[in-house]
Scaffold this motif. Structure first.
Motif, mmCIF file in Angstrom:
data_model
loop_
_atom_site.group_PDB
_atom_site.id
_atom_site.type_symbol
_atom_site.label_atom_id
_atom_site.label_comp_id
_atom_site.label_asym_id
_atom_site.label_seq_id
_atom_site.Cartn_x
_atom_site.Cartn_y
_atom_site.Cartn_z
ATOM 1 N N VAL A 109 0.960 -1.113 0.230
ATOM 2 C CA VAL A 109 0.108 -0.110 0.076
ATOM 3 C C VAL A 109 1.010 1.180 -0.099
ATOM 4 N N LYS A 110 1.428 1.544 -1.139
ATOM 5 C CA LYS A 110 2.502 2.688 -1.150
ATOM 6 C C LYS A 110 2.019 3.337 -2.564
ATOM 7 N N THR A 111 2.752 4.364 -2.810
ATOM 8 C CA THR A 111 2.780 5.251 -3.988
ATOM 9 C C THR A 111 3.784 5.267 -5.024
ATOM 10 N N SER A 116 4.378 -0.445 -6.733
ATOM 11 C CA SER A 116 3.155 -0.852 -5.946
ATOM 12 C C SER A 116 2.358 -2.102 -6.490
ATOM 13 N N MET A 171 -0.842 -1.750 -6.254
ATOM 14 C CA MET A 171 -1.899 -0.837 -6.510
ATOM 15 C C MET A 171 -1.848 -0.016 -7.712
ATOM 16 N N ASN A 177 -1.678 3.588 -9.104
ATOM 17 C CA ASN A 177 -1.308 4.710 -8.776
ATOM 18 C C ASN A 177 -0.627 5.765 -9.793
ATOM 19 N N GLU A 178 -0.519 6.881 -9.603
ATOM 20 C CA GLU A 178 -0.103 7.918 -10.526
ATOM 21 C C GLU A 178 1.254 7.449 -11.077
ATOM 22 N N PRO A 192 -4.074 8.842 -10.189
ATOM 23 C CA PRO A 192 -4.471 8.642 -9.072
ATOM 24 C C PRO A 192 -5.360 7.693 -8.615
ATOM 25 N N ASP A 193 -5.341 6.630 -8.799
ATOM 26 C CA ASP A 193 -6.255 5.569 -8.402
ATOM 27 C C ASP A 193 -6.194 5.094 -7.042
ATOM 28 N N GLY A 194 -5.076 4.496 -6.469
ATOM 29 C CA GLY A 194 -5.014 4.276 -5.104
ATOM 30 C C GLY A 194 -5.999 3.001 -4.689
#
Length: 74
Positions: free
Chosen positions: A16-18, A22, A24, A26-27, A33-35
């Motif tokens: 769970v990181k940016t 990741s 997930m 993410n941008e 920027p989903d996340g």
């Protein structure tokens, strides 16, 4: 009914990181920027965790029911 705790899996593996690597979306790895939704690596980790649970619990392998259209739709 068995439960596969995906939250614990993602937190345990620091996913769970940016950053771009990741699990997930993410941008850094999709450009937006989903996340919230897993990416290919995240889905692979989910599938592996489900398989390991099926094998460890010696569950029948004739069918799986998944709930949640964002993962199962299509």
């Amino acid at each position: 009914v068995e439960l596969v705790d995906l939250h614990a899996l993602f937190v345990k593996n620091a996913e769970v990181k940016t950053e771009a690597d990741s699990w997930m979306q993410n941008e850094a790895n999709t450009g937006y920027p989903d996340g919230v939704h897993p990416n290919g690596s995240g889905y692979a980790a989910i599938a592996q965790a489900i398989l390991e649970t099926i094998q460890a619990k010696k569950l029948p392998q004739t069918g799986i029911i998944c709930f949640g259209d964002s993962i199962t739709f299509g």
